[in-house]
Design an enzyme around this catalytic site. Structure first.
Site, PDB file in Angstrom:
ATOM      1  CG  ASN A   1      47.162  38.242  31.296  1.00 31.35           C
ATOM      2  OD1 ASN A   1      47.994  37.480  31.790  1.00 31.35           O
ATOM      3  ND2 ASN A   1      46.619  39.253  31.963  1.00 31.35           N
ATOM      4  CD1 TRP A   2      46.922  31.947  28.618  1.00 32.51           C
ATOM      5  CD2 TRP A   2      48.672  30.621  29.050  1.00 32.51           C
ATOM      6  NE1 TRP A   2      47.156  31.179  27.510  1.00 32.51           N
ATOM      7  CE2 TRP A   2      48.223  30.359  27.743  1.00 32.51           C
ATOM      8  CE3 TRP A   2      49.769  29.906  29.528  1.00 32.51           C
ATOM      9  CZ2 TRP A   2      48.833  29.412  26.918  1.00 32.51           C
ATOM     10  CZ3 TRP A   2      50.381  28.972  28.732  1.00 32.51           C
ATOM     11  CH2 TRP A   2      49.911  28.713  27.427  1.00 32.51           C
ATOM     12  CE  LYS A   3      43.667  38.116  33.676  1.00 30.95           C
ATOM     13  NZ  LYS A   3      42.548  38.902  34.144  1.00 30.95           N
TER      14      LYS A   3
ATOM     15  CG  HIS B   1      47.035  43.160  33.951  1.00 34.63           C
ATOM     16  ND1 HIS B   1      46.146  42.879  34.962  1.00 34.63           N
ATOM     17  CD2 HIS B   1      46.449  42.746  32.801  1.00 34.63           C
ATOM     18  CE1 HIS B   1      45.072  42.303  34.438  1.00 34.63           C
ATOM     19  NE2 HIS B   1      45.231  42.213  33.119  1.00 34.63           N
TER      20      HIS B   1
ATOM     21  CD  GLU C   1      44.026  40.443  37.003  1.00 33.40           C
ATOM     22  OE1 GLU C   1      44.949  39.654  36.738  1.00 33.40           O
ATOM     23  OE2 GLU C   1      42.922  40.413  36.413  1.00 33.40           O
TER      24      GLU C   1
ATOM     25  CD  GLU D   1      43.895  44.715  29.727  1.00 33.89           C
ATOM     26  OE1 GLU D   1      43.371  43.713  29.262  1.00 33.89           O
ATOM     27  OE2 GLU D   1      44.684  44.692  30.676  1.00 33.89           O
TER      28      GLU D   1
ATOM     29  N   GLY E   1      37.286  40.733  33.218  1.00 33.56           N
ATOM     30  CA  GLY E   1      36.710  39.570  33.885  1.00 33.56           C
ATOM     31  C   GLY E   1      35.259  39.740  34.314  1.00 33.56           C
TER      32      GLY E   1
ATOM     33  CB  SER F   1      34.639  41.266  28.994  1.00 33.42           C
ATOM     34  OG  SER F   1      34.670  41.178  30.406  1.00 33.42           O
TER      35      SER F   1
ATOM     36  N   GLY G   1      42.042  37.793  28.523  1.00 37.41           N
ATOM     37  CA  GLY G   1      42.332  37.044  29.747  1.00 37.41           C
ATOM     38  C   GLY G   1      41.607  35.706  29.727  1.00 37.41           C
ATOM     39  N   GLY G   2      40.465  35.665  30.411  1.00 36.82           N
ATOM     40  CA  GLY G   2      39.708  34.419  30.588  1.00 36.82           C
ATOM     41  C   GLY G   2      39.518  33.611  29.310  1.00 36.82           C
TER      42      GLY G   2
END
Ligand code: PGA
Length: 265
Positions: A10-12, A95, A97, A167, A173, A212, A233-234
């Site tokens: 997930n590149w956001k 998600h 966010e 999640e 994150g 994470s 993600g990150g």
């Protein structure tokens, strides 16, 4: 037979179209396995270029959000059919966010799931409890409610396309993760909820873990029986790190025991 696993990056709000194709080129040169479903959730403006570049590879390109309407006067929004035309095969829905920074509630997420299934885009339904809910020992209640509201009335014939991602919001994150055993317990709980809501077919719905995930912890996570992959993600932003995650999943798949059939405990 080893279980088939998914890894979703997930590149956001990262990577232009050009950066996306450079990334895919680099990833393809590093990843040698075809055993794992590799999904990339890219920004809207990168979908077309990324999907074209990933054509005929084992990388699947998708989106991070969509509107619940087919079309209409919704300035600034994107419809599922538009995503599909651009080359998106799947979409992340719910998600954390979106839930917390954009106030998306359960009812809206439910409508989005139905719309994605109607528009033939594979939904990845994200669910998870906040730290506050966890501290109040409400994790199971929250997860059950999120699953039930999102999946009620989903046509059974579409279920083969659904993916669920557990999640915990407090793990996203932050560098904090539940232990593999805790993840397994929550995935088993999600499976029970899915079976109650959707019946027998729920056993085959892949449940991914997100929050994470790194190359160092991924093998232990995917070795758990009810974990069918990860949402990253990150650590998906750098193709080298994402490739290391994929390789470690491939290693773990070879080592892990096959998942027991439900009802044969
Ligand atoms: P993270 O994000 O891997 O950076 O924790 C996961 C996600 O947002 O899906």
């Amino acid at each position: 037979m080893a279980k088939k696993l998914y890894v979703v990056g997930n590149w956001k709000m990262h990577k232009t179209a050009r950066e996306s194709t450079d990334y895919i080129e680099a990833l393809l040169s590093k990843v040698k396995t075809s055993q794992i479903n590799i999904y990339l959730a890219v920004p809207f403006t990168s979908i077309a270029a990324a999907a074209l570049y990933a054509k005929d590879t084992n990388i699947v390109v998708g989106a991070q959000n969509m509107n619940d309407a087919r079309e209409g006067a919704f300035t600034g929004e994107i419809a599922g059919l538009m995503l599909k035309e651009a080359g998106a095969a799947f979409v992340l829905l719910g998600h954390s966010e979106r839930r917390h920074s954009f106030q998306e509630g359960d009812a809206l997420i439910h409508r989005k799931v139905l719309r994605a299934l109607q528009d033939d885009i594979q939904p990845i339904l994200c669910i998870g409890e906040t730290a506050k809910e966890r501290d109040a020992k409400k994790t199971e209640e929250v997860i059950q409610k999120q699953l039930l509201s999102a999946l009620q009335d989903v046509p059974k014939e579409n279920l083969k396309d659904l993916l669920v991602a557990y999640e915990p919001v407090w793990a996203i994150g932050t560098g904090k993760t539940p232990t593999p055993k805790e993840i397994q317990a929550m995935h088993a709980f999600c499976r029970e909820c899915l079976a109650t809501i959707l019946g027998k077919q729920a056993g085959s719905i892949p449940i991914l873990y997100g929050g994470s995930v790194k190359s160092e912890n991924v093998a232990d996570i995917v070795a758990e029986r009810d974990v069918n992959g990860v949402l990253v993600g990150g650590a998906s932003l750098d193709s080298k790190i994402f490739a290391a995650i994929i390789q470690n999943i491939a290693g773990a798949t070879k080592a892990s025991k096959p998942r027991r059939k439900r009802g044969k405990k």
